[in-house]
Structure formats: structure tokens, C-alpha cells
Motif scaffolding. Structure first.
Motif, PDB file in Angstrom:
ATOM      1  N   GLU A   1      69.166  33.688  24.129  1.00  0.00           N
ATOM      2  CA  GLU A   1      68.303  33.553  23.076  1.00  0.00           C
ATOM      3  C   GLU A   1      67.581  34.866  22.574  1.00  0.00           C
ATOM      4  O   GLU A   1      67.578  35.196  21.401  1.00  0.00           O
ATOM      5  CB  GLU A   1      67.011  32.566  23.657  1.00  0.00           C
ATOM      6  CG  GLU A   1      66.068  32.262  22.691  1.00  0.00           C
ATOM      7  CD  GLU A   1      64.823  31.288  23.269  1.00  0.00           C
ATOM      8  OE1 GLU A   1      63.912  31.108  22.595  1.00  0.00           O
ATOM      9  OE2 GLU A   1      65.226  30.825  24.257  1.00  0.00           O
ATOM     10  N   ARG A   2      67.151  35.676  23.653  1.00  0.00           N
ATOM     11  CA  ARG A   2      66.848  37.017  23.152  1.00  0.00           C
ATOM     12  C   ARG A   2      66.706  37.905  24.387  1.00  0.00           C
ATOM     13  O   ARG A   2      66.487  37.324  25.473  1.00  0.00           O
ATOM     14  CB  ARG A   2      65.705  37.181  22.323  1.00  0.00           C
ATOM     15  CG  ARG A   2      64.204  36.703  22.906  1.00  0.00           C
ATOM     16  CD  ARG A   2      62.962  37.096  21.872  1.00  0.00           C
ATOM     17  NE  ARG A   2      61.907  36.697  22.523  1.00  0.00           N
ATOM     18  CZ  ARG A   2      60.951  37.507  23.462  1.00  0.00           C
ATOM     19  NH1 ARG A   2      61.575  38.635  23.983  1.00  0.00           N
ATOM     20  NH2 ARG A   2      59.854  37.151  23.811  1.00  0.00           N
ATOM     21  N   ASN A   3      66.807  39.260  24.111  1.00  0.00           N
ATOM     22  CA  ASN A   3      66.320  40.301  25.239  1.00  0.00           C
ATOM     23  C   ASN A   3      65.044  40.115  25.417  1.00  0.00           C
ATOM     24  O   ASN A   3      64.114  39.785  24.645  1.00  0.00           O
ATOM     25  CB  ASN A   3      66.659  41.588  24.898  1.00  0.00           C
ATOM     26  CG  ASN A   3      68.224  41.757  24.837  1.00  0.00           C
ATOM     27  OD1 ASN A   3      68.998  41.336  25.831  1.00  0.00           O
ATOM     28  ND2 ASN A   3      68.711  42.713  23.974  1.00  0.00           N
ATOM     29  N   LEU A   4      64.460  40.403  26.758  1.00  0.00           N
ATOM     30  CA  LEU A   4      62.770  40.500  26.994  1.00  0.00           C
ATOM     31  C   LEU A   4      62.794  42.069  26.940  1.00  0.00           C
ATOM     32  O   LEU A   4      63.573  43.046  27.203  1.00  0.00           O
ATOM     33  CB  LEU A   4      62.747  40.206  28.377  1.00  0.00           C
ATOM     34  CG  LEU A   4      63.074  38.696  28.613  1.00  0.00           C
ATOM     35  CD1 LEU A   4      62.648  38.539  30.311  1.00  0.00           C
ATOM     36  CD2 LEU A   4      62.626  37.931  27.818  1.00  0.00           C
ATOM     37  N   THR A   5      61.306  42.453  26.567  1.00  0.00           N
ATOM     38  CA  THR A   5      60.992  43.773  26.690  1.00  0.00           C
ATOM     39  C   THR A   5      60.770  44.198  28.106  1.00  0.00           C
ATOM     40  O   THR A   5      60.624  43.345  29.111  1.00  0.00           O
ATOM     41  CB  THR A   5      59.582  43.938  25.849  1.00  0.00           C
ATOM     42  OG1 THR A   5      58.734  43.146  26.452  1.00  0.00           O
ATOM     43  CG2 THR A   5      60.033  43.493  24.449  1.00  0.00           C
ATOM     44  N   ALA A   6      60.577  45.583  28.411  1.00  0.00           N
ATOM     45  CA  ALA A   6      60.111  45.807  29.711  1.00  0.00           C
ATOM     46  C   ALA A   6      58.703  45.444  30.003  1.00  0.00           C
ATOM     47  O   ALA A   6      58.782  45.070  31.158  1.00  0.00           O
ATOM     48  CB  ALA A   6      60.130  47.369  29.841  1.00  0.00           C
ATOM     49  N   GLY A   7      57.935  45.276  29.048  1.00  0.00           N
ATOM     50  CA  GLY A   7      56.483  44.582  29.504  1.00  0.00           C
ATOM     51  C   GLY A   7      56.755  43.092  29.817  1.00  0.00           C
ATOM     52  O   GLY A   7      55.973  42.805  30.759  1.00  0.00           O
ATOM     53  N   GLU A   8      57.440  42.420  29.525  1.00  0.00           N
ATOM     54  CA  GLU A   8      57.571  41.122  29.445  1.00  0.00           C
ATOM     55  C   GLU A   8      58.437  40.967  31.062  1.00  0.00           C
ATOM     56  O   GLU A   8      57.918  39.928  31.797  1.00  0.00           O
ATOM     57  CB  GLU A   8      58.536  40.173  28.555  1.00  0.00           C
ATOM     58  CG  GLU A   8      57.950  40.198  27.181  1.00  0.00           C
ATOM     59  CD  GLU A   8      58.693  39.886  26.234  1.00  0.00           C
ATOM     60  OE1 GLU A   8      58.102  39.104  25.117  1.00  0.00           O
ATOM     61  OE2 GLU A   8      59.791  39.888  26.225  1.00  0.00           O
ATOM     62  N   MET A   9      59.204  42.033  31.482  1.00  0.00           N
ATOM     63  CA  MET A   9      59.612  41.939  32.662  1.00  0.00           C
ATOM     64  C   MET A   9      58.568  42.109  33.855  1.00  0.00           C
ATOM     65  O   MET A   9      58.574  41.812  34.890  1.00  0.00           O
ATOM     66  CB  MET A   9      60.851  42.846  32.959  1.00  0.00           C
ATOM     67  CG  MET A   9      62.059  42.458  32.114  1.00  0.00           C
ATOM     68  SD  MET A   9      63.294  43.888  32.241  1.00  0.00           S
ATOM     69  CE  MET A   9      63.840  44.126  30.315  1.00  0.00           C
TER      70      MET A   9
END
Length: 343
Positions: A127-135
């Protein structure tokens, strides 16, 4: 102009951002500390000026994951979370309690495009990549909800970490920073299906993380039938890159091997795997395959699993069978997210 996800910035980057908006660098450290103390908004940051808070609102966004669903195992306390991101994207994470501390398994992408056909995470693609912040937010939200400090992190949830390389590297830096989550690199494990150039790249970075390779077969012919990545990188190329990683970091590599009944669980498979890893600083994590509705895979019997393990041991290969956690809450990777999408 899109606002910057402030949780995706390292402390040094945030200090530089403060300079760029006419503030002193130390303000970046103050804000960084507030974020990892759990501040949900800039207004909670009491030791910075109202003027600076206004600048932050204009340029940055401070997001907060929402728990969409939580399952708690009555057997061992394992918690499985379905999170919703700001755009409605669903991701999942798992918290596991061990004698040595609390571990969390986080996602690096929503879905996955690697196509490994024994894994629920790949069904439906990326669907999409996650940002570092979302990890990072997955860890923070679990700590907040469970009231426990996370001591170990595994990047083994949905997604291929090396397919989202830049954000994953940024995540690793912030997770390790003293004013961030302060989790040692040696307590972080990154799992990859074997994107060879990135194994070399991360080895040269000198971060002493733990590397896990999703191998699942000991020869290319079998591996190609279950893992499309095997058409791009051969097992020989992967093993060569792994030996380089060990030389550069002096860290043992874990090879993940899903045992699939009648496919890769024979004595011959065990001997082939042992020959492949001979002489390497390595450990094999045997994973009896999880059942997935869309696939007709079954796990071997207990006796067959023990026989496979004995062959590796006799060949001098360290191996353990992964302990099943949260079996009563369907803890397998990708299944909670899949059910939420299909539902």
C-alpha cells in the motif's frame, strides 16, 4: 507545502531545523526530548515560547497513532495491535513478554510487494512505505498502552525493511539516540528477504544491529517457487553478502527458515542447509509455518521438526524452534491487517 513529520527527524536534524527558522539549536534538543517523553502536541511543550510553538505548527506535524483493535493473549500476555495512521492506512505490531524483557515486532511498510507466498503480509501487495516517525510511533504507543518499557525491537512485521531503506535507517538512528527511545543497536533486529546490495550497505554503516535473513529454502530452485526475490539474488550471493556483514560487524546472523511440510522439511533439506552455513557465525530460527487461508501449507509434525533440528545440531549449526507466542489471538504476521482490509 507539506508539513514535515517531526518524529522522523533525528536530534541533530531537529537542531538544524531550529537554526533554519531563526532559533537556537538547543531548542531542537528540548523539542526532541518532549516528543520522546510522549508529548502529543506542541502546546504541551511548556519550556518553549509561544512564538516557537507557532513556528512548529506552521512547519511540522506531530502525529499520534490510533489503536483500532487490540488483542491480548490469555496464555502469555502477548498483545497484537492494529493501528490506524493519519490517512486511514492500517498497520499492525505485536508486543511479546520474555524473561529478558519486552520485545515488539513492528511494521516498516503497509503491506509488502516481495510476494513471499507463505506470508499473509504480501496478499494485496504494497500500500505504501511508512515514515521513520510511524515506525517509532508503534513502539511509543505500545509502551504507553501496556505501561512497559520496550527493550528489544524486531523489524519483522509487514513489509521489507530494505525496500524502505532510507526511512528504516533514520528509524534506527532515532531509536538508538539517548534522547530518543534509547534502545541499543544490539537490541534491534532487522529481517530481510535478501536484498543483497543493502546488506553490503548496512554492513558498511557500522551499526551493530542484528541481521536476520528470511531464507526458507537451502537451494535456489525451491526458493524461487516461494520467494520471487530469489529470481533477483541467488542464495550464493546472499551468503557471500552475509559473510561480509559478519566480517564488518562481528555480529551473528540469524537465518529464518519456515518449515513447510513436504516441501523443505526433509533430512536432505536439513543437510543442505547445514552445508550452506558451515563455518559462518550464524543461527537458524526454525519457524513451523502458520496456516493461511489462501495457501495450502501445513506445518510438519513435532517429530519431523525435532529430527530436522537434530541434523543441524550434529552438523555444528546452532538452531532453535521459534516459540509460538499469542497462539490464542492468531499472532501470525499480517493476518490482523488482512482481516481488517477484507472486512
Amino acid at each position: 507545502m507539506d508539513k514535515i513529520d517531526i518524529k522522523s527527524l533525528t536530534e541533530e536534524q531537529l537542531r538544524n531545523e531550529m537554526i533554519s527558522i531563526g532559533e537556537k539549536a538547543f531548542r531542537g534538543t528540548q523539542i526532541f526530548q518532549w516528543i520522546y517523553k510522549g508529548a502529543k502536541s506542541f502546546s504541551e511543550m511548556k519550556n518553549i515560547t509561544a512564538e516557537l510553538r507557532g513556528k512548529l505548527e506552521d512547519k511540522f506535524v506531530l502525529r499520534d497513532l490510533k489503536i483500532d483493535k487490540k488483542l491480548v493473549s490469555a496464555i502469555d500476555g502477548t498483545r497484537k495491535y492494529l493501528f490506524r495512521l493519519h490517512d486511514g492506512t492500517a498497520i499492525e505490531s505485536v508486543m511479546m513478554i520474555y524473561k529478558h524483557g519486552v520485545s515488539v515486532c513492528i511494521s516498516t511498510q503497509a503491506g509488502c510487494r516481495m510476494g513471499c507466498n507463505f506470508c499473509a503480509s504480501t496478499i494485496g501487495g504494497l500500500e505504501r512505505n511508512l515514515t521513520a516517525g510511524e515506525m517509532l510511533d508503534q513502539i511509543m504507543k505500545i509502551q504507553e498502552d501496556a505501561g512497559k518499557r520496550v527493550s528489544n525491537v524486531v523489524l519483522m512485521g509487514s513489509g521489507e525493511p530494505f525496500d524502505n531503506f532510507e526511512e528504516v535507517i533514520r528509524f534506527l538512528h532515532v531509536a538508538n539516540e539517548k534522547n530518543g527511545l534509547c534502545i541499543g543497536y544490539r537490541h534491534i533486529t532487522l529481517s530481510t528477504c535478501g536484498i543483497v546490495p543493502k546488506i553490503y550497505e548496512i554492513a558498511d554503516m557500522g551499526m551493530p544491529i542484528n541481521l536476520a535473513i528470511s531464507l526458507h529454502a537451502a537451494n535456489d530452485e525451491k526458493r524461487k517457487t516461494i520467494m520471487p526475490i530469489a529470481n533477483a539474488y541467488s542464495i550464493d550471493e546472499i551468503i557471500k553478502a552475509c559473510r561480509y556483514f559478519v566480517e564488518r560487524t562481528n555480529r551473528r546472523i540469524t537465518f529464518e527458515y519456515s518449515l513447510i511440510k513436504g516441501f523443505n522439511d526433509s533430512p536432505g533439506d536439513a543437510k543442505e542447509l547445514a552445508g550452506l552455513l558451515k563455518g559462518m557465525l550464524a543461527h537458524v530460527n526454525l519457524i513451523p509455518v502458520n496456516s493461511i487461508e489462501e495457501r495450502d501449507y501445513k506445518k510438519p509434525s513435532k517429530d519431523e521438526i525435532e529430527a530436522f533440528t537434530r541434523i543441524l545440531a550434529k552438523s555444528g549449526i546452532s538452531a532453535t524452534v521459534r516459540r509460538e507466542m499469542g497462539s490464542d489471538i492468531n499472532g501470525a504476521c499480517g493476518q490482523l491487517r488482512k482481516s481488517s482490509i477484507s472486512g
